[in-house]
Design an enzyme around this catalytic site. Structure first.
Site, PDB file in Angstrom:
ATOM      1  N   GLY A  46      26.682  24.085  27.421  1.00  0.00           N
ATOM      2  CA  GLY A  46      27.451  24.315  28.670  1.00  0.00           C
ATOM      3  C   GLY A  46      28.026  22.919  29.345  1.00  0.00           C
ATOM      4  O   GLY A  46      27.609  21.736  28.685  1.00  0.00           O
ATOM      5  N   SER A  85      15.194  24.270  24.035  1.00  0.00           N
ATOM      6  CA  SER A  85      16.522  23.845  24.020  1.00  0.00           C
ATOM      7  C   SER A  85      17.407  23.644  22.787  1.00  0.00           C
ATOM      8  O   SER A  85      16.653  22.989  21.831  1.00  0.00           O
ATOM      9  CB  SER A  85      16.709  22.751  24.962  1.00  0.00           C
ATOM     10  OG  SER A  85      18.117  22.475  25.101  1.00  0.00           O
ATOM     11  N   SER A  86      18.398  24.392  22.558  1.00  0.00           N
ATOM     12  CA  SER A  86      19.209  24.202  21.329  1.00  0.00           C
ATOM     13  C   SER A  86      19.913  23.044  21.539  1.00  0.00           C
ATOM     14  O   SER A  86      20.696  22.887  22.381  1.00  0.00           O
ATOM     15  CB  SER A  86      20.214  25.195  21.231  1.00  0.00           C
ATOM     16  OG  SER A  86      19.671  26.713  20.934  1.00  0.00           O
ATOM     17  N   SER A 105      21.314  24.234  29.632  1.00  0.00           N
ATOM     18  CA  SER A 105      20.145  24.137  28.939  1.00  0.00           C
ATOM     19  C   SER A 105      19.167  24.821  29.729  1.00  0.00           C
ATOM     20  O   SER A 105      18.973  24.624  30.745  1.00  0.00           O
ATOM     21  CB  SER A 105      19.620  22.860  28.478  1.00  0.00           C
ATOM     22  OG  SER A 105      18.345  22.964  28.007  1.00  0.00           O
ATOM     23  N   GLY A 106      18.589  25.969  29.147  1.00  0.00           N
ATOM     24  CA  GLY A 106      17.616  26.678  29.944  1.00  0.00           C
ATOM     25  C   GLY A 106      18.184  27.946  30.462  1.00  0.00           C
ATOM     26  O   GLY A 106      17.564  28.872  31.308  1.00  0.00           O
ATOM     27  N   THR A 155      20.402  31.225  23.986  1.00  0.00           N
ATOM     28  CA  THR A 155      19.688  31.331  22.643  1.00  0.00           C
ATOM     29  C   THR A 155      19.171  32.943  22.702  1.00  0.00           C
ATOM     30  O   THR A 155      19.321  33.557  21.746  1.00  0.00           O
ATOM     31  CB  THR A 155      18.673  30.337  22.207  1.00  0.00           C
ATOM     32  OG1 THR A 155      19.397  28.977  22.393  1.00  0.00           O
ATOM     33  CG2 THR A 155      17.935  30.540  21.170  1.00  0.00           C
ATOM     34  N   GLU A 170      28.063  19.465  31.082  1.00  0.00           N
ATOM     35  CA  GLU A 170      26.754  18.467  31.410  1.00  0.00           C
ATOM     36  C   GLU A 170      27.071  17.461  32.158  1.00  0.00           C
ATOM     37  O   GLU A 170      28.120  16.697  32.045  1.00  0.00           O
ATOM     38  CB  GLU A 170      26.140  18.145  30.095  1.00  0.00           C
ATOM     39  CG  GLU A 170      25.265  19.223  29.405  1.00  0.00           C
ATOM     40  CD  GLU A 170      24.471  18.474  28.463  1.00  0.00           C
ATOM     41  OE1 GLU A 170      24.246  17.341  28.059  1.00  0.00           O
ATOM     42  OE2 GLU A 170      23.525  19.313  27.731  1.00  0.00           O
TER      43      GLU A 170
END
Length: 933
Positions: free
Chosen positions: A389, A160-161, A107-108, A112, A391
């Site tokens: 991804g 974040s998606s 995330s980040g 996206t 985690e």
């Protein structure tokens, strides 16, 4: 790409395959750091693209850059997102096969944004027509809608998606985008009811409160302050500096109109969003029996109104549970804790299913309608997979388990398809394939998904077995069935050293990317099936009545996710792959900051070193003979300046002259394969040295003169071409200026072109702004020369809309509308609340009872006339005729009777004053038709 090797000491190599120390993680990070510090955020590993988030705007996404990469060989230009997109598109068009681009990362890391850039690239570079412009706009604007409902601020990323997305972009045989289809995976429903400190709920809640107009919020029963809602205050950061909720709201509303949402859809959708906020504000307290009751009924009333559900059913659903025992159903009251749990579960179920409905609605808008209309059904697709991804958090719950299982499957797919592509290329070039050793993570995938023995199957058994299932019983079952697996550890099974880091309710899996400890306490999820009879059309689509009638046990969330992931893998296996791995350089979103520890962690979890090792196990460099010879022919006297034989023979002569050793290269049917990067580097350095020598060779005077003459002739040709173009432009501009000056004159040669252009632009614009229904009175203002034509077109359009509307009316609906028109003349402005009742159709229950009473008493007619006395200001008399809808035998009868008006007025009921008398409305059936005579 070869030209960039000269600066490799400063900016690194463009392809990690060319690293000498390809097994060294330190060399990998050092190359990545060099490129990142020079704002070179893209690097290849073969055909895989590694992207590092720059956290700043870079001037590498312009239309000029898009055109630069369009139609260019993959390795001719520096690594870029557009190179991946263009390569997939070109191969799809040339070979008519399907492709997918897999984008993954933390995330980040920029997943996206990467998918947006690829969509923009296709929107700009692909051929299109005005007819396909709408499809292109819908593809682009589907993103803001999905981001509003599926993205949220987290500690790592402000946008974040919180779901996985796979989008197919459909192309016709010309390569133009004609449609799309979206699949979503595992939306984070738990975020609806709980957010960690520093995080927010989904964007749409804040956008609605910040950007919604006052009337909309009033209709939804909402206040603009997000601090008023329990589901929005847990993260304590409703306002975020980097997010403009008001502006995002405008974009989402515009997207709704373009994606073809009706006003009714939008009204029901926002009603659901508001009802979730109201659900969060419901509070429970104990009654004298210890059962939960709702403290304040105001919130539940708003939910009842917005969802169109019965108030008592909602209250019962939140404070009771239904227990089925054979053929009996028993309602058992809940205590306060279970009531809060039920409330949150209902909120999650509503939002999760609404998101699925939203995706399906967008898919309906993106469907390939052009192909069916034109008869062209052949199409190819490029899929974009934007997925979470690997985690590893402090506390890893069921959602992290599903995410990491997904990454295990995708890593397995990546390695298998990379090996398959390598083997196919070797066989095609006639080079012997050497088996490559690698870690096969199928053993971990089987541990999770194997039938009857995998973790998901064990979880299903525990969820569905009779009796009460607990965290420890689930853990004991795992230890019993998979305790001897090499990649599974619990506190009980661990050694003395490992045991200290595992809690009693935890278990640990040894993934391909590292060890992850999961908390078994978060693996139980409940399914709520409510709101099947809601008047909200979206709720009816989300909660089907057929689910209530289905006696089979519902699938658990884990099984649903496993099945959807299996289906996704099958889709991907049928397509040609491209890969983009996104990396987050630091936690603070600072440009230029390179955190070695964080990036090393991501390189490991993304499997980049494993992929590089597989890719380098064969040959580091491969090129077609023609390209290799064209670049390096100056290194051999036999091939310089021209080689007149086959390119393969020229390359063979060239490498023998340079002195390649047999173990350093292989010659295929169409390509040369070089095993070691140092061999290529030495060749490139020799080429650079040779270039400098060639530049110092004196040029004969005659050659210089011929060169100057050739340049002069060419410049003259270009100048004449430019002058001709300028002359044409001046004449065209003059012609249209004269046309504008004479635009009000009758059609003549002076204004013909201008008038024709004005007509064309007006009609094209009018085509996109036609009224949508009979009540829409808007019409595009025409130019003066087209006023008569515009008036005729407007009449034709209105008649067509009226004809279309009338054809859609049933006979029953037509009768109801006639009754409404007549009744409106009587009641409008005279009866309170009449306007609110206009949208409700008449009920025929009282009319039916009235007709039966007439038949029973053998009354042949019920025709009443009332003569009305008017006040002094009127000079004429009017009469009101009330004629009941009678059975056919009673119609047309000569029998007539008069109703005693005095009796009606003495009943005490409210009537309409008519002169000195009053008509008692409560005694006239609702089915009566009123007409003025």
């Amino acid at each position: 790409m070869e030209g960039a090797l000269i600066a490799r000491d400063k900016v690194g190599v463009q392809d990690f395959v060319l690293l000498d120390s390809h097994t060294s993680e330190a060399a990998f990070l050092n190359n990545l750091r060099k490129r990142y510090q020079e704002n070179l955020i893209y690097t290849y590993i073969g055909s895989l693209l590694v992207s590092v988030n720059p956290y700043q705007e870079l001037d590498i996404y312009t239309v000029t850059q898009m055109k630069l990469y369009r139609g260019v060989n993959f390795f001719e230009l520096p690594p870029h997102l557009y190179a991946i997109a263009d390569n997939a598109y070109r191969v799809m068009c040339n070979e008519y096969n399907n492709h997918f681009i897999l984008i993954s990362g933390e995330s980040g890391a920029g997943k996206t944004e990467a998918s947006k850039k690829i969509l923009q690239y296709y929107a700009v570079t692909c051929p299109t027509t005005e007819q396909l412009q709408t499809v292109r706009d819908r593809l682009l604007l589907s993103n803001p809608v999905l981001e509003a409902f599926g993205n949220a601020k987290t500690l790592r990323n402000d946008n974040s998606s919180r779901f996985g997305k796979y989008m197919d972009i459909q192309f016709d045989f010309k390569g133009a985008p004609v449609g799309g289809h979206i699949l979503s995976y595992l939306i984070e429903k738990s975020r609806v009811v709980h957010q960690n400190h520093g995080e927010r709920n989904f964007h749409i809640f804040y956008q609605l409160l910040e950007g919604g107009d006052k009337d909309l919020l009033c209709w939804l029963g909402l206040e603009r302050n997000p601090q008023k809602y329990t589901y929005l205050i847990q993260g304590r950061c409703a306002k975020v500096f980097s997010i403009n909720d008001k502006n995002d709201w405008k974009i989402v509303r515009k997207a709704f109109s373009i994606i073809d949402f009706t006003e009714k859809d939008i009204e029901h959708l926002f009603g659901i969003v508001a009802s979730v906020l109201h659900l969060g504000n419901i509070q429970f307290e104990e009654d004298s029996n210890g059962h939960a009751i709702i403290r304040d009924g105001s919130q539940i009333k708003w939910i009842s109104k917005l969802l169109g559900a019965h108030l008592s059913i909602l209250q019962e659903a939140l404070t009771h549970r239904k227990i089925e025992a054979r053929s009996e159903e028993v309602l058992s009251p809940l205590n306060v804790d279970l009531a809060f749990y039920a409330r949150d579960a209902v909120a999650k179920a509503i939002y999760g299913r609404t998101f699925t409905w939203l995706v399906n609605k967008i898919n309906g808008s993106l469907a390939n309608k052009v192909g069916f209309m034109s008869g062209v059904l052949n199409k190819t697709v490029i899929g974009l997979l934007d997925i979470y991804g690997f985690e590893v958090l402090d506390t890893n719950s069921f959602e992290q388990f599903c995410i990491n299982y997904c990454n295990e499957k995708l890593q397995q797919l990546l390695i298998e398809m990379t090996l398959k592509a390598e083997q196919e290329e070797y066989e095609l070039e006639g080079i012997e394939w050497e088996p490559i050793p690698y870690f096969n993570n199928k053993i971990i995938c089987d541990l999770v998904e194997q039938k009857h023995k995998g973790i998901i199957s064990i979880l299903d058994e525990e969820c569905l077995r009779p009796g009460e299932a607990t965290d420890l019983s689930f853990l004991e079952k795992l230890e019993e069935k998979v305790g001897d697996h090499a990649h599974f550890v619990t506190r009980k099974l661990a050694d003395q050293k490992t045991r200290k880091s595992i809690d009693w309710v935890d278990f640990r899996l040894l993934h391909y990317a590292g060890e992850v400890t999961y908390c078994a306490g978060s693996f139980y999820l409940l399914l709520f099936q409510v709101l099947c009879n809601s008047k909200n059309s979206i709720m009816r689509d989300c909660f089907l009545l057929s689910e209530l009638d289905n006696r089979r046990r519902p699938e658990t969330v884990a099984t649903q996710f496993k099945n959807s992931l299996t289906s996704l893998i099958e889709i991907l296996m049928s397509k040609e792959p491209s890969y983009i791995r996104c990396i987050k350089p630091n936690e603070n979103k600072e440009p230029g900051k390179f955190d070695d520890f964080l990036i090393r962690h991501q390189v490991k979890y993304l499997g980049l070193m494993e992929h590089l090792r597989v890719r380098r196990a064969g040959f580091a460099y491969r090129r077609k003979y023609e390209l290799f010879l064209q670049r390096y022919k100056s290194l051999c006297p036999a091939t310089w300046p021209h080689w007149h034989g086959p390119a393969a023979e020229g390359v063979e002569r060239l490498i023998k002259h340079i002195g390649y050793k047999p173990e350093e290269y292989k010659l295929g049917r169409t390509k040369i394969f070089i095993r070691f990067p140092k061999t290529l580097f030495a060749t490139e350095d020799a080429f650079e040295y040779r270039k400098h020598l060639l530049s110092k060779v004196p040029v004969p005077l005659r050659c210089k003169i011929n060169t100057i003459k050739l340049e002069a002739c060419w410049r003259g040709a270009l100048a004449r071409r430019a002058a001709k173009k300028r002359t044409w432009a001046v004449q065209t501009i003059r012609k249209f200026i004269n046309g504008f000056i004479n635009r009000k004159k009758p059609l003549c040669p002076e204004n013909r072109d201008f008038v024709r252009l004005s007509q064309y632009h007006y009609l094209m614009k009018l085509r996109d702004h036609l009224p949508k229904n009979v009540l829409d009175k808007s019409w595009l203002q025409p130019p003066s020369i087209l006023e008569e034509t515009s008036e005729m077109l407007q009449k034709i359009c209105v008649r067509n809309l009226v004809r279309k509307y009338c054809r859609g009316l049933t006979a029953e609906r037509k009768v109801q509308l006639q009754q409404k028109v007549v009744t409106s003349a009587v009641f409008s402005g005279k009866k309170e609340g009449y306007l609110e009742s206009l949208s409700q159709p008449f009920l025929d229950t009282r009319l039916s009872e009235f007709s039966k009473a007439l038949e029973a008493s053998a009354t042949s007619s019920c025709l009443c006339k009332f003569l009305l006395d008017q006040t002094d200001s009127f000079s004429k008399r009017n009469s009101l005729l009330a004629e009941a809808a009678l059975p056919p035998p009673c119609r047309g009868s000569d029998m007539k009777g008069m109703m005693d008006l005095q009796d009606c007025s003495q009943t005490g009921d409210t009537g309409i004053p008519l002169g000195q008398k009053a008509i008692n409305l409560s005694r006239i059936p609702w089915g009566v038709r009123w007409t003025r005579v």
